[in-house]
Design a protein around this motif. Sequence first.
Motif, short mmCIF file in Angstrom:
data_model
loop_
_atom_site.label_atom_id
_atom_site.label_comp_id
_atom_site.label_asym_id
_atom_site.label_seq_id
_atom_site.Cartn_x
_atom_site.Cartn_y
_atom_site.Cartn_z
N GLY A 504 0.78 -1.23 0.00
CA GLY A 504 0.00 0.00 0.00
C GLY A 504 0.81 1.27 0.00
N SER A 505 2.10 1.20 0.30
CA SER A 505 2.94 2.41 0.30
C SER A 505 3.23 2.83 -1.14
CB SER A 505 4.25 2.15 1.04
OG SER A 505 5.04 1.19 0.36
N THR A 506 3.51 4.12 -1.34
CA THR A 506 3.78 4.63 -2.68
C THR A 506 5.16 5.27 -2.73
OG1 THR A 506 2.74 6.77 -2.18
CG2 THR A 506 1.35 5.05 -3.16
N GLU A 507 5.70 5.28 -3.94
CA GLU A 507 7.03 5.84 -4.19
C GLU A 507 6.98 6.53 -5.54
OE1 GLU A 507 11.61 4.06 -4.19
OE2 GLU A 507 9.92 2.88 -3.43
N GLU A 508 7.65 7.67 -5.68
CA GLU A 508 7.57 8.45 -6.90
C GLU A 508 8.96 8.70 -7.49
OE1 GLU A 508 6.11 12.94 -7.94
OE2 GLU A 508 4.65 11.64 -6.94
N LEU A 509 9.07 8.51 -8.80
CA LEU A 509 10.27 8.83 -9.54
C LEU A 509 9.94 9.94 -10.51
CD1 LEU A 509 11.26 5.15 -10.49
CD2 LEU A 509 11.97 6.41 -8.44
N LYS A 510 10.88 10.82 -10.76
CA LYS A 510 10.64 11.94 -11.66
C LYS A 510 11.69 12.00 -12.76
CE LYS A 510 8.16 14.90 -8.39
NZ LYS A 510 8.09 16.24 -7.76
N ASP A 511 11.27 12.51 -13.92
CA ASP A 511 12.14 12.76 -15.06
C ASP A 511 12.97 11.52 -15.41
OD1 ASP A 511 13.20 14.25 -17.14
OD2 ASP A 511 14.87 15.01 -15.92
N VAL A 512 12.27 10.47 -15.84
CA VAL A 512 12.90 9.18 -16.17
C VAL A 512 12.96 9.05 -17.68
CG1 VAL A 512 12.77 6.69 -15.90
CG2 VAL A 512 11.97 8.19 -14.05
N SER A 513 14.13 8.79 -18.21
CA SER A 513 14.29 8.68 -19.66
C SER A 513 13.73 7.36 -20.17
CB SER A 513 15.76 8.82 -20.06
OG SER A 513 16.53 7.80 -19.47
N ALA A 514 13.18 7.39 -21.39
CA ALA A 514 12.60 6.21 -22.01
C ALA A 514 13.70 5.33 -22.61
CB ALA A 514 11.61 6.63 -23.09
N ASP A 515 13.28 4.24 -23.27
CA ASP A 515 14.17 3.33 -23.99
C ASP A 515 15.22 2.71 -23.09
OD1 ASP A 515 12.80 3.97 -26.41
OD2 ASP A 515 13.93 5.84 -26.49
N ALA A 516 14.76 2.29 -21.91
CA ALA A 516 15.64 1.62 -20.95
C ALA A 516 14.81 0.73 -20.05
CB ALA A 516 16.42 2.64 -20.13
N MET A 517 15.50 -0.22 -19.41
CA MET A 517 14.87 -1.09 -18.42
C MET A 517 15.44 -0.73 -17.06
SD MET A 517 14.44 -5.22 -18.40
CE MET A 517 16.05 -5.42 -19.17
N TYR A 518 14.56 -0.46 -16.11
CA TYR A 518 14.97 0.00 -14.78
C TYR A 518 14.66 -1.06 -13.72
CZ TYR A 518 15.26 4.61 -16.95
OH TYR A 518 15.59 5.67 -17.76
N THR A 519 15.60 -1.27 -12.82
CA THR A 519 15.35 -2.06 -11.62
C THR A 519 15.13 -1.09 -10.48
OG1 THR A 519 16.73 -3.90 -12.37
CG2 THR A 519 16.28 -3.75 -10.01
N VAL A 520 13.95 -1.17 -9.87
CA VAL A 520 13.58 -0.27 -8.78
C VAL A 520 13.36 -1.08 -7.52
CG1 VAL A 520 11.97 1.52 -8.03
CG2 VAL A 520 12.43 1.22 -10.47
N LYS A 527 17.94 1.28 -8.93
CA LYS A 527 19.23 0.67 -8.62
C LYS A 527 20.01 0.28 -9.87
CE LYS A 527 19.47 0.90 -4.22
NZ LYS A 527 20.54 1.72 -3.60
N GLU A 528 19.32 0.16 -11.00
CA GLU A 528 20.01 -0.22 -12.23
C GLU A 528 19.23 0.30 -13.42
OE1 GLU A 528 22.01 -4.15 -14.37
OE2 GLU A 528 20.34 -4.40 -12.97
N ARG A 529 19.98 0.77 -14.43
CA ARG A 529 19.38 1.19 -15.69
C ARG A 529 20.11 0.49 -16.82
NH1 ARG A 529 20.39 4.61 -19.93
NH2 ARG A 529 18.56 5.62 -20.90
N VAL A 530 19.38 -0.25 -17.64
CA VAL A 530 19.95 -0.97 -18.78
C VAL A 530 19.31 -0.41 -20.04
CG1 VAL A 530 20.27 -3.18 -19.92
CG2 VAL A 530 20.31 -3.04 -17.42
#
Length: 540
Positions: A504-520, A527-530
């Motif tokens: 139920g908790s929420t977390e927000e990310l801002k200004d994230v670039s497309a065309d990548a796979m993110y580990t959150v 924690k990782e951007r591929v």
Amino acid sequence: MRLIFVLTLALSAAFGQAPTIHFHLANKDVGLPVPGTKASAEMKYIVQQMAGGIAVFDCDNDGKLDIAAVTPSTIEGYKAGGDLMVRLYHQDAGFKFTDITQKSGLTRKGWGMGLAVADYDNDGLLDLYVTGYGGNALYHNLGNCKFEDVTDKAGVAGGGFSTGAAWGDYDRDGNVDLFVSRYIHTDARNLSEIKTHNRGDGTFEEVSKKAGVSDPEGRLGLGAVWGDFDNDGWPDLFVGNDTEPSYLYRNKHDGTFEDQALLSGAAVSAEGKAMGSMGVDAGDFDRDGKLDITVGTFAYQPNNLFHNQGDEFNDITWAAKLGQPTFRWVKWGTGFYDFDNDGWPDIMVAAGHIYTAIDTLPGEPQFREPMMVFRNTGKTTFDNVSDSSGVNDEPMQSRRGIAFGDLNNDGNVDAVVFNVGEPPSILLNDSKNTNHRIMFKLVGTKSNKAAIGARVTITAGSLTQMREVKGGNSYISQSDLRLHFGLGPDTARIEKVVIRWPNGSTEELKDVSADAMYTVVEGAGIKERVPLPALTTAKK
């Protein structure tokens, strides 16, 4: 006329009209046998007709999806002890697959039916649950795609005729629970459906009666999917029942559920008819922030589309242009996925009859039936692009489950399809366009480790999309736990990403670039951007 045709294509490309969805059969390329067209044995028993689970998941945390497929037995083989319930294909370097079943520890014998994946003990490794006729199996992942059979220790062997399975943390305690649907009654003492509560110590407690999902009417349960259908932050459960009204169990936040399918309009068709419901999926196809439902159905019934209105569901199958092209076929696996990355979830459907003898009847559907692909127009309708999509370029099969996922990490959603009596088909998405895309792998800390039940909502300008992590969907199958979003040609950055974790908790990310796979990671952010392959060079 030739000049006009070429000019039309050029104008369509210039104005961004309808990018092509296209797949090709890649079995030979990746090292798997190619499905043939040999005659199948007569399928006169229902246990022979129903098996069909596929799973795509990363069994060794190497960042590449592996494939599991159930292996049905035969009447003679089952009487003699059964066959291995599941086979496992590991994705090696160079996008090749190797059968590692014998050394993986997946040794329980029986009659495999369906698959679902979760990290039930939160150790960072994905575990595998297999449903079957006569008993089920839970395999604990030891690492490196080696598994230990913990079925009896965990108390989840079940019995009877189990079909669909779906993982979801219904009480939000950080441990995923397991729902198992049953088909025909082979033992009058067994209830049709089971809900097991994860105690957090490696064992499960059967709580179906206590939770209110025991199915005292004994309906024929098949596909099941968890989803927060009323947007209250708690997972609900939709179950497709064959020839009888489906269930929509609303979570009451106290460990119990209430079936509101009939009241909400999701139990039967718009005409009030109970359908032969089989495969199910939940997704926000019209991007209004509410989960809709698609249901695969039997012959001479349309593939249902239930539009979530907030307090009720409307069956808009025919208005959405899905009725006529799906009506004739026996439909199983189905799912909402954006195959052309235009920002609108499309629909794929697998079909195949249950009777081989139907091939002798003139004018009737055949045992081997076509695949179907429907492109979302963004206007609450779908275009039938099955013929141009390539999914029927090879000989037809009698199909069951579909598992969806990006097999080669190029940003396009692929499909693996179960074929009766044949190897599974790997349908590689080789759609060509300049649409951006983004993927998220979520890792829970306070929530369950695989983040099953998490919801991600992305916002970029006027574009808003939402998806949830699902521990089982389609027809008794498991799709990629990573969430994929198509973004269209103009969205190279995401202004805001809101993650609602399963607790139920929420977390927000801002200004994230497309065309990548993110580990959150829950509470720790990215924690990782591929990077995904460049749009102009990405090929299958």
